[in-house]
Design an enzyme around this catalytic site. Structure first.
Site, mmCIF file in Angstrom:
data_model
loop_
_atom_site.group_PDB
_atom_site.id
_atom_site.type_symbol
_atom_site.label_atom_id
_atom_site.label_comp_id
_atom_site.label_asym_id
_atom_site.label_seq_id
_atom_site.Cartn_x
_atom_site.Cartn_y
_atom_site.Cartn_z
ATOM 1 N N LYS A 155 -11.192 2.419 9.960
ATOM 2 C CA LYS A 155 -10.470 2.418 11.347
ATOM 3 C C LYS A 155 -9.179 2.967 10.988
ATOM 4 C CE LYS A 155 -12.807 -1.376 13.522
ATOM 5 N NZ LYS A 155 -12.522 -2.708 14.053
ATOM 6 N N HIS B 285 -3.296 7.284 2.264
ATOM 7 C CA HIS B 285 -4.018 6.167 1.722
ATOM 8 C C HIS B 285 -5.032 5.662 2.780
ATOM 9 C CE1 HIS B 285 -4.366 2.146 0.413
ATOM 10 N NE2 HIS B 285 -3.977 1.765 1.616
ATOM 11 N N SER C 89 -4.850 -0.990 -2.546
ATOM 12 C CA SER C 89 -3.556 -0.972 -2.244
ATOM 13 C C SER C 89 -2.733 0.446 -2.836
ATOM 14 C CB SER C 89 -2.807 -2.152 -2.899
ATOM 15 O OG SER C 89 -1.562 -2.101 -2.242
ATOM 16 N N CYS D 183 0.899 -1.157 0.046
ATOM 17 C CA CYS D 183 -0.038 0.150 -0.088
ATOM 18 C C CYS D 183 0.822 1.314 -0.163
ATOM 19 C CB CYS D 183 -1.035 0.033 1.215
ATOM 20 S SG CYS D 183 -2.146 -1.363 1.226
ATOM 21 N N GLY E 71 -6.743 2.946 3.981
ATOM 22 C CA GLY E 71 -6.676 1.579 3.990
ATOM 23 C C GLY E 71 -7.855 1.063 4.543
ATOM 24 N N GLY E 72 -8.621 1.770 5.355
ATOM 25 C CA GLY E 72 -10.177 1.099 5.884
ATOM 26 C C GLY E 72 -10.411 2.345 6.846
#
Length: 347
Positions: free
Chosen positions: A278, A273, A308, A140, A275-276
């Site tokens: 959370k 980025h 990613s 990522c 990533g999610g």
């Protein structure tokens, strides 16, 4: 790094789209460990993702596929995505393919030997003497690290134009045969996509690339990455990622900023980025940003999922469309565990 210019940015996604409720239903039907899936299935509902683009029709993912099938699909899809993103970036830069002097390629979701730019270069119209720098293993973080590498190349050789392309087909690594909770999380998060940019020395166009930095934490190799297994790649996701970011990111960013001759207080906008959800929440907490500050990151996650390395480039694309703030710090986390940073200034 000498200051160089970001001339263009382009993104590309595959044509197959799967809505999150469909992804959840298909995964529930096909996942081998139903009890494990049911225990973790809430991640589909709480992922902040409405839809994702994937490189194969959704029923492909319910079949049995080993390394050969998965990597063949990677090669076919990655070449198409590479061509789409790269050609758009070159055109947006106002250049012709034969005016590209070098290319940095970042991809970690399949194996290509010859590498992707060697496979696609002749069709794109790149010169036979173009310099090639293929990079594997950044995960990522590759969107930031790869763009930084291309910028360093361009600034080291004034007058040259460098193309950066990152392609990831994360969905190919979805594993429905696993008893690892991370496999369920990956099935809920991963999408596919590509991004490309052209950088050059001289006067800036979209933005100036001022410098880059990186932080690698020791003894963190099991936080994020891939395990190589017989059916294919298996994702490594540690539940400790969000709390680790909350605890460690602020100092890492402060150190990177200091190395770039600035401070966190002088950054007008972070470009991260996603990533999610959370992870986005943890970044806002760690950097003491107002809740919801990373709104574009949440938009990209909603529309595309976690692709990613290309994902942060999708965020930057929207930032550029809406007007880049004066000073922007791009950040992305990757295997290692590492944080990559890149400092941009508005045109």
């Amino acid at each position: 790094m000498q200051v160089c210019s970001l001339l263009s940015l382009a993104t590309a996604v595959p044509p197959n789209v799967i809505q999150q409720p469909q992804a959840k239903a298909t995964a529930r039907e096909a996942f081998g460990r139903k009890a494990l899936f049911d225990r973790l299935s809430g991640v589909f509902d709480n992922a902040g993702i409405a839809k994702r683009h994937i490189v194969a029709p959704h029923d492909w993912y319910t079949g049995n596929h080993g390394w050969h099938d998965r990597n063949n699909l990677y090669l076919e899809a990655a070449e198409q995505l590479f061509m789409a993103a790269a050609s758009a970036a070159i055109e947006k830069a106002g250049l012709k393919p034969d005016e590209i002097d070098g290319i940095v390629t970042v991809s970690t979701t399949g194996i290509a030997t010859p590498s992707l730019e060697a496979r696609t270069g002749p069709r794109l119209g790149l010169r036979s003497d173009v310099r090639r720098v293929p990079v594997f293993g950044l995960g990522c973080a590759g969107g930031v690290s790869g763009l930084a590498a291309a910028a360093r190349m361009a600034s080291a050789e004034p007058g040259t134009n460098w193309l950066f392309v990152t392609v990831e087909t994360c969905s190919i690594s979805i594993r429905l045969d696993s008893d690892d909770p991370a496999a369920v999380v990956a099935t809920a998060l991963f999408g596919d996509g590509a991004a490309a940019a052209v950088v050059s020395s001289g006067e800036h166009s979209l933005a100036r690339i001022v410098g880059s930095a990186e932080k690698l934490w020791p003894d963190t190799q099991r936080i994020m990455g891939w395990d190589v297994e017989d059916p294919g790649l298996a994702v490594v996701f540690d539940r400790a990622i969000p709390p680790f970011i909350e605890a460690e990111l602020a100092q890492a960013v402060d150190d990177m900023c200091a190395g770039l001759g600035t401070s966190r207080d002088e950054i007008d906008r972070f470009c991260c980025h996603p990533g999610g959800v959370k992870v986005i929440d943890a970044i806002e907490t760690a950097l003491e940003l107002p809740q919801g500050e990373l709104n574009i990151e949440r938009e990209v996650l909603n529309d595309y999922g976690n692709m990613s390395a290309p994902t942060v480039m999708f965020v930057l694309e929207r930032l550029l469309e809406r007007g880049l703030p004066n000073r922007v710090m791009m950040t992305a986390f990757g295997p290692g565990f590492t944080c990559a940073g890149l400092l941009l200034e508005a045109a």
